[in-house]
Scaffold this motif. Structure first.
Motif, PDB file in Angstrom:
ATOM      1  N   GLU A   1       0.803  -1.221   0.000  1.00 40.83           N
ATOM      2  CA  GLU A   1       0.000   0.000   0.000  1.00 40.83           C
ATOM      3  C   GLU A   1       0.838   1.273   0.000  1.00 40.83           C
ATOM      4  O   GLU A   1       0.308   2.353  -0.291  1.00 40.83           O
ATOM      5  CB  GLU A   1      -0.938  -0.004   1.210  1.00 40.83           C
ATOM      6  CG  GLU A   1      -0.217  -0.015   2.549  1.00 40.83           C
ATOM      7  CD  GLU A   1      -1.167  -0.164   3.720  1.00 40.83           C
ATOM      8  OE1 GLU A   1      -2.351  -0.507   3.480  1.00 40.83           O
ATOM      9  OE2 GLU A   1      -0.722   0.034   4.860  1.00 40.83           O
ATOM     10  N   ASP A   2       2.131   1.141   0.294  1.00 50.41           N
ATOM     11  CA  ASP A   2       3.011   2.309   0.250  1.00 50.41           C
ATOM     12  C   ASP A   2       3.618   2.522  -1.128  1.00 50.41           C
ATOM     13  O   ASP A   2       4.448   3.422  -1.314  1.00 50.41           O
ATOM     14  CB  ASP A   2       4.113   2.201   1.308  1.00 50.41           C
ATOM     15  CG  ASP A   2       4.966   0.943   1.154  1.00 50.41           C
ATOM     16  OD1 ASP A   2       4.769   0.200   0.158  1.00 50.41           O
ATOM     17  OD2 ASP A   2       5.825   0.699   2.014  1.00 50.41           O
ATOM     18  N   GLY A   3       3.210   1.676  -2.107  1.00 53.64           N
ATOM     19  CA  GLY A   3       3.694   1.829  -3.470  1.00 53.64           C
ATOM     20  C   GLY A   3       5.024   1.162  -3.737  1.00 53.64           C
ATOM     21  O   GLY A   3       5.599   1.337  -4.815  1.00 53.64           O
TER      22      GLY A   3
ATOM     23  N   VAL B   1       6.198  -2.178   5.257  1.00 56.18           N
ATOM     24  CA  VAL B   1       4.923  -2.645   5.821  1.00 56.18           C
ATOM     25  C   VAL B   1       4.624  -4.095   5.433  1.00 56.18           C
ATOM     26  O   VAL B   1       3.658  -4.680   5.938  1.00 56.18           O
ATOM     27  CB  VAL B   1       3.758  -1.744   5.373  1.00 56.18           C
ATOM     28  CG1 VAL B   1       3.999  -0.308   5.803  1.00 56.18           C
ATOM     29  CG2 VAL B   1       3.540  -1.821   3.862  1.00 56.18           C
ATOM     30  N   TYR B   2       5.440  -4.660   4.571  1.00 55.29           N
ATOM     31  CA  TYR B   2       5.191  -6.043   4.147  1.00 55.29           C
ATOM     32  C   TYR B   2       5.615  -7.002   5.247  1.00 55.29           C
ATOM     33  O   TYR B   2       6.720  -6.910   5.796  1.00 55.29           O
ATOM     34  CB  TYR B   2       5.948  -6.369   2.865  1.00 55.29           C
ATOM     35  CG  TYR B   2       5.794  -7.809   2.427  1.00 55.29           C
ATOM     36  CD1 TYR B   2       4.588  -8.267   1.907  1.00 55.29           C
ATOM     37  CD2 TYR B   2       6.846  -8.726   2.559  1.00 55.29           C
ATOM     38  CE1 TYR B   2       4.423  -9.587   1.517  1.00 55.29           C
ATOM     39  CE2 TYR B   2       6.698 -10.042   2.169  1.00 55.29           C
ATOM     40  CZ  TYR B   2       5.483 -10.472   1.653  1.00 55.29           C
ATOM     41  OH  TYR B   2       5.331 -11.786   1.278  1.00 55.29           O
TER      42      TYR B   2
ATOM     43  N   PRO C   1       1.190 -12.070   4.414  1.00 56.58           N
ATOM     44  CA  PRO C   1       1.585 -11.532   3.109  1.00 56.58           C
ATOM     45  C   PRO C   1       0.493 -10.810   2.335  1.00 56.58           C
ATOM     46  O   PRO C   1       0.790 -10.125   1.357  1.00 56.58           O
ATOM     47  CB  PRO C   1       2.052 -12.772   2.352  1.00 56.58           C
ATOM     48  CG  PRO C   1       1.294 -13.897   2.974  1.00 56.58           C
ATOM     49  CD  PRO C   1       1.178 -13.537   4.433  1.00 56.58           C
ATOM     50  N   TYR C   2      -0.774 -10.933   2.753  1.00 55.58           N
ATOM     51  CA  TYR C   2      -1.861 -10.316   1.990  1.00 55.58           C
ATOM     52  C   TYR C   2      -2.381  -9.046   2.641  1.00 55.58           C
ATOM     53  O   TYR C   2      -3.292  -8.409   2.110  1.00 55.58           O
ATOM     54  CB  TYR C   2      -2.997 -11.321   1.793  1.00 55.58           C
ATOM     55  CG  TYR C   2      -2.489 -12.685   1.400  1.00 55.58           C
ATOM     56  CD1 TYR C   2      -1.700 -12.854   0.257  1.00 55.58           C
ATOM     57  CD2 TYR C   2      -2.732 -13.804   2.206  1.00 55.58           C
ATOM     58  CE1 TYR C   2      -1.185 -14.098  -0.082  1.00 55.58           C
ATOM     59  CE2 TYR C   2      -2.228 -15.045   1.865  1.00 55.58           C
ATOM     60  CZ  TYR C   2      -1.451 -15.184   0.731  1.00 55.58           C
ATOM     61  OH  TYR C   2      -0.928 -16.410   0.397  1.00 55.58           O
ATOM     62  N   LEU C   3      -1.795  -8.676   3.786  1.00 53.77           N
ATOM     63  CA  LEU C   3      -2.162  -7.428   4.436  1.00 53.77           C
ATOM     64  C   LEU C   3      -1.309  -6.276   3.897  1.00 53.77           C
ATOM     65  O   LEU C   3      -0.168  -6.484   3.481  1.00 53.77           O
ATOM     66  CB  LEU C   3      -1.972  -7.537   5.952  1.00 53.77           C
ATOM     67  CG  LEU C   3      -2.895  -8.499   6.709  1.00 53.77           C
ATOM     68  CD1 LEU C   3      -2.547  -8.488   8.192  1.00 53.77           C
ATOM     69  CD2 LEU C   3      -4.359  -8.137   6.498  1.00 53.77           C
ATOM     70  N   HIS C   4      -1.872  -5.083   3.921  1.00 52.60           N
ATOM     71  CA  HIS C   4      -1.159  -3.875   3.495  1.00 52.60           C
ATOM     72  C   HIS C   4      -0.690  -3.963   2.038  1.00 52.60           C
ATOM     73  O   HIS C   4       0.373  -3.452   1.700  1.00 52.60           O
ATOM     74  CB  HIS C   4       0.048  -3.612   4.412  1.00 52.60           C
ATOM     75  CG  HIS C   4      -0.293  -3.589   5.869  1.00 52.60           C
ATOM     76  ND1 HIS C   4      -1.133  -2.653   6.422  1.00 52.60           N
ATOM     77  CD2 HIS C   4       0.085  -4.420   6.878  1.00 52.60           C
ATOM     78  CE1 HIS C   4      -1.247  -2.891   7.720  1.00 52.60           C
ATOM     79  NE2 HIS C   4      -0.532  -3.950   8.026  1.00 52.60           N
ATOM     80  N   ARG C   5      -1.486  -4.608   1.222  1.00 55.61           N
ATOM     81  CA  ARG C   5      -1.129  -4.749  -0.192  1.00 55.61           C
ATOM     82  C   ARG C   5      -2.036  -3.880  -1.058  1.00 55.61           C
ATOM     83  O   ARG C   5      -3.051  -3.350  -0.625  1.00 55.61           O
ATOM     84  CB  ARG C   5      -1.256  -6.226  -0.635  1.00 55.61           C
ATOM     85  CG  ARG C   5      -0.365  -7.189   0.120  1.00 55.61           C
ATOM     86  CD  ARG C   5       1.113  -6.985  -0.178  1.00 55.61           C
ATOM     87  NE  ARG C   5       1.445  -7.346  -1.539  1.00 55.61           N
ATOM     88  CZ  ARG C   5       1.694  -8.603  -1.944  1.00 55.61           C
ATOM     89  NH1 ARG C   5       1.641  -9.606  -1.082  1.00 55.61           N
ATOM     90  NH2 ARG C   5       2.019  -8.842  -3.193  1.00 55.61           N
TER      91      ARG C   5
ATOM     92  N   PRO D   1      -0.372   5.094  -3.949  1.00 52.33           N
ATOM     93  CA  PRO D   1       0.357   6.356  -4.099  1.00 52.33           C
ATOM     94  C   PRO D   1       0.629   6.664  -5.566  1.00 52.33           C
ATOM     95  O   PRO D   1       0.708   5.763  -6.403  1.00 52.33           O
ATOM     96  CB  PRO D   1       1.670   6.101  -3.347  1.00 52.33           C
ATOM     97  CG  PRO D   1       1.409   4.934  -2.469  1.00 52.33           C
ATOM     98  CD  PRO D   1       0.383   4.101  -3.171  1.00 52.33           C
ATOM     99  N   VAL D   2       0.749   7.955  -5.885  1.00 53.89           N
ATOM    100  CA  VAL D   2       1.085   8.349  -7.258  1.00 53.89           C
ATOM    101  C   VAL D   2       2.517   7.921  -7.562  1.00 53.89           C
ATOM    102  O   VAL D   2       3.310   7.603  -6.667  1.00 53.89           O
ATOM    103  CB  VAL D   2       0.924   9.868  -7.454  1.00 53.89           C
ATOM    104  CG1 VAL D   2      -0.512  10.278  -7.226  1.00 53.89           C
ATOM    105  CG2 VAL D   2       1.866  10.634  -6.515  1.00 53.89           C
TER     106      VAL D   2
END
Length: 377
Positions: free
Chosen positions: A246-248, A256-257, A262-266, A371-372
């Motif tokens: 999720e942080d790009g 955050v991984y 492994p499927y959280l914060h993706r 994120p962009v």
């Protein structure tokens, strides 16, 4: 099969005529003929995509036609012909159809297929690929040109830009759903709806679709065994790993991984593309790992995914349908998001990475709450 459909279209064009008493006008006939031309070109594209060089017939042939066993046209010839056909058809096909006739050929559909074809033709897969050296037609002509032509990317980029401009005039754009509670973009429902919602349900992203395509096999094989499916439409680990966090950042770079989760914060698009162990489906936890899984999803040699992952994209809950083998979903052939990415790819290959490219990537990423793009890298 494709050749059969092409011949059927030629037979129709040779025999169709106006029927004033049945309200079939000359204008209707001309439109139907153009639709047949569209389908002929589409089927020739399908064959060209698979075989590269194919025999081309400009009209109907019978088994006793003296020219039936003609040779193949080269890949380059077919691409040029397809390019011209779809461009000309875009000038005469209707802008749109009523909901009752949705899925029939339109101006945008013709431009979309033209852009996709030219993009493929620019790819190194067929653009100067030495692997095909020596593959010749019966007349000795190389089936694929051995000279790499960078200008093909320019031609594809121009076709994509023309399509984007026309699509925006018709109100096409990225399908976005806002959260009712806070008014912000809902990444899951936006990305889910882009592939599962119809035009009638407000999906303005669809460029062309096949109405009521039989998705039964896809749905059945993408559904876990514990929910009545076959559970055999697997996904590779490499595809799962390719989704950013999720942080790009990639799973190798992100802080955050967590390999234990492994499927959280993706990237939210992972959850609408892949059914992973622990995900909910029909109110049940999909668990192909635990041998004691009560739902029967634990791995077995037959009727189970070899990787433990299942396809989630284009797979709705089976309970949504009275008959899973006749779900009647519209099979989307081309979406606006793909058009944007095709244009971005062409510009990148041309080394013309300007704000238009970044804006496209940012629009698609922010819809998914990602994120962009870092423009400094």
């Amino acid at each position: 099969t494709m050749s059969k459909y092409i011949r059927q279209a030629y037979i129709f064009m040779d025999n169709v005529k106006a029927l004033p008493k049945q309200n079939v006008t000359e204008s209707d006939v001309e439109t139907m003929k153009n639709e047949c031309r569209f389908m002929v070109a589409y089927y020739y594209w399908m064959m060209t995509l698979v075989y590269g060089a194919v025999p081309y017939f400009e009209d109907d042939m019978t088994s006793d036609s003296p020219d039936l066993m003609r040779g193949q046209k080269s890949f380059e010839w077919m691409i040029d012909w397809l390019d011209n056909q779809f461009l000309e058809l875009s000038k005469v096909l209707p802008d749109s159809w009523s909901t009752l006739y949705g899925g029939r050929a339109t101006k945008l559909a013709a431009l979309a297929l033209r852009a996709r074809i030219l993009l493929f033709a620019a790819s190194p897969l067929v653009n100067g690929n030495e692997w095909y050296l020596g593959f010749k037609n019966s007349d000795g002509e190389e089936r694929f040109s051995q000279a790499y032509d960078a200008n093909k990317w320019k031609k594809a980029a121009d076709a994509c830009k023309q399509l984007i401009d026309e699509a925006e005039k018709k109100g096409k754009g990225l399908y976005i759903v806002n959260n009712k509670e806070n008014g912000k973009v809902d990444p899951f429902m936006s990305c889910y709806g882009a592939t599962m919602r119809t035009e009638g349900e407000g999906n303005n992203e669809i460029i062309w679709f096949r109405p009521k395509g039989n998705y039964g096999d896809w749905e059945q094989h993408g559904t876990p065994r514990g929910c009545g499916g076959n559970g055999g439409l697997g996904v590779t680990q490499s595809l799962v790993d390719a989704f950013e966090c999720e942080d790009g950042k990639t799973i190798e770079e992100s802080e955050v991984y967590d390999p234990k989760e492994p499927y959280l914060h993706r990237d939210p698009r992972l959850a609408v593309t892949v059914l992973a162990p622990g995900n909910l489906y029909e109110g049940k936890r999909y668990d192909p790992i635990d041998v004691k899984d009560p739902n029967g999803d634990y791995y077995a040699p037959y009727g189970r995914s070899k990787t433990g992952y299942l396809v989630r994209k284009y797979v709705d809950d089976l309970s949504d349908y009275a008959d899973m083998w006749d779900c009647g979903m519209n099979a989307i052939v081309m979406r606006y998001a793909e058009v944007l990415l095709m244009y971005a790819e062409c510009k990148i290959e041309l080394n013309q990475i300007d704000n238009s490219v970044y804006d496209i990537l940012d629009d698609i990423r922010t819809r998914a709450k990602m994120p962009v793009v870092d423009r400094t890298r």
